[in-house]
Scaffold this active site. Sequence first.
Site, PDB file in Angstrom:
ATOM      1  N   SER A 267       0.859  -1.188   0.000  1.00 46.27           N
ATOM      2  CA  SER A 267       0.000   0.000   0.000  1.00 46.27           C
ATOM      3  C   SER A 267       0.893   1.235   0.000  1.00 46.27           C
ATOM      4  O   SER A 267       1.670   1.435  -0.925  1.00 46.27           O
ATOM      5  CB  SER A 267      -0.941  -0.046   1.213  1.00 46.27           C
ATOM      6  N   THR A 268       0.810   2.058   1.056  1.00 47.29           N
ATOM      7  CA  THR A 268       1.581   3.301   1.107  1.00 47.29           C
ATOM      8  C   THR A 268       3.075   3.022   0.945  1.00 47.29           C
ATOM      9  O   THR A 268       3.648   2.232   1.689  1.00 47.29           O
ATOM     10  CB  THR A 268       1.339   4.021   2.448  1.00 47.29           C
TER      11      THR A 268
ATOM     12  N   ASP B 181      -4.322  -5.431   5.750  1.00 45.29           N
ATOM     13  CA  ASP B 181      -4.682  -6.157   4.530  1.00 45.29           C
ATOM     14  C   ASP B 181      -3.549  -7.100   4.120  1.00 45.29           C
ATOM     15  O   ASP B 181      -2.390  -6.715   4.084  1.00 45.29           O
ATOM     16  CB  ASP B 181      -4.985  -5.165   3.393  1.00 45.29           C
TER      17      ASP B 181
END
Length: 356
Positions: free
Chosen positions: A171-172, A294
């Site tokens: 993600s990030t 996640d």
Amino acid sequence: MIVIHVLVVDDSAFMRKLISDFINEQSDMKAAGTARNGEDALNKLAAGHYDVVTLDIEMPVMGGLTALRKIMIKERPLPVVMVSSLTVQGATQTLEAMDIGAVDVVAKPSGSISLNLHEVKEELIYKIRAAAGVNMEAHLNRGRRKAEMVVRIPTKPAAVTGSAVIGIGTSTGGPKALQYILPRLQADLRAPIFIVQHMPPGFTRSLADRLNRESSITVKEAAHDETAEKGTVYIAPGGKQLSVEKREHSLVMKVTEAPPVNGHRPSVDVLFSSLARLHDYDMTGIILTGMGRDGARGLKEMKQQGNCVAVAESEKTAIVYGMPKAAFEETDIDYSLELGELPSFLNSQHSLSLHH
């Protein structure tokens, strides 16, 4: 309580108000200032204390990319979330912004002045929170440090046999991590790679195209009912769920409108859970930088299936350690690797050259 002070930068007074209102509704953050262009933003940053900047790209006087470059060479660079119009040009500029040092992107749903910005409100707030936790030193130095291959906690032999698949979730900070890993993979990799990168619709194709240009391995956005090939990287399209299923002797991708999982579409858990159902494949599951949990449950399912090597990015290089940490909490991780170690790890496990 620690409050995240945000500088909101946009040339539209309406958008500045809307974004500020979203931020000020949260108990842990405050729109501590606004700016109408890049020059105004730099003046505000020099005069006040901020933790995160939300930055538009297209602005008069000084645009977002120019301002971003100046923010990144400051003595104390700040995490920046780009708030970008969803166009092909916008996607290209956003990827350039991530090269420069922006940590994430939120797409305005309907152009530079989006009356329906509330549709991405939760995503914006989530990404501001993630940005506030970013290790900027690690982020700006990603891949610069040469790391020798070090196996941290081996519980399994490195070499796999038979048919293999690789799943990666991030993600990030993920685009920069992928930009380090994929161009360093050998073209004779004997496994397909499936990737979930949390990104809005429209941006994943530009990301795949850019990575494809820089890599000897083929990188593309995944397509529904496409048959996976060894030595090819498939990136889940933003706004869709990606899963993989076996049909006869082939692996086929399903790209669907299934609902978000863990607030994400695409979701790493959806991909990894589907990989866990591939019983006669050797699997490598990798969790890179990102906020939240996640992928942790899906990686656990892959491990429980019995023929999976589980890898989490080391805290030393993960710019947000949330997802790798959650993976550690959820399941037995075989290897904790720094970003610089991952290409050689994958090449040594999955390159044909070892089996000639």
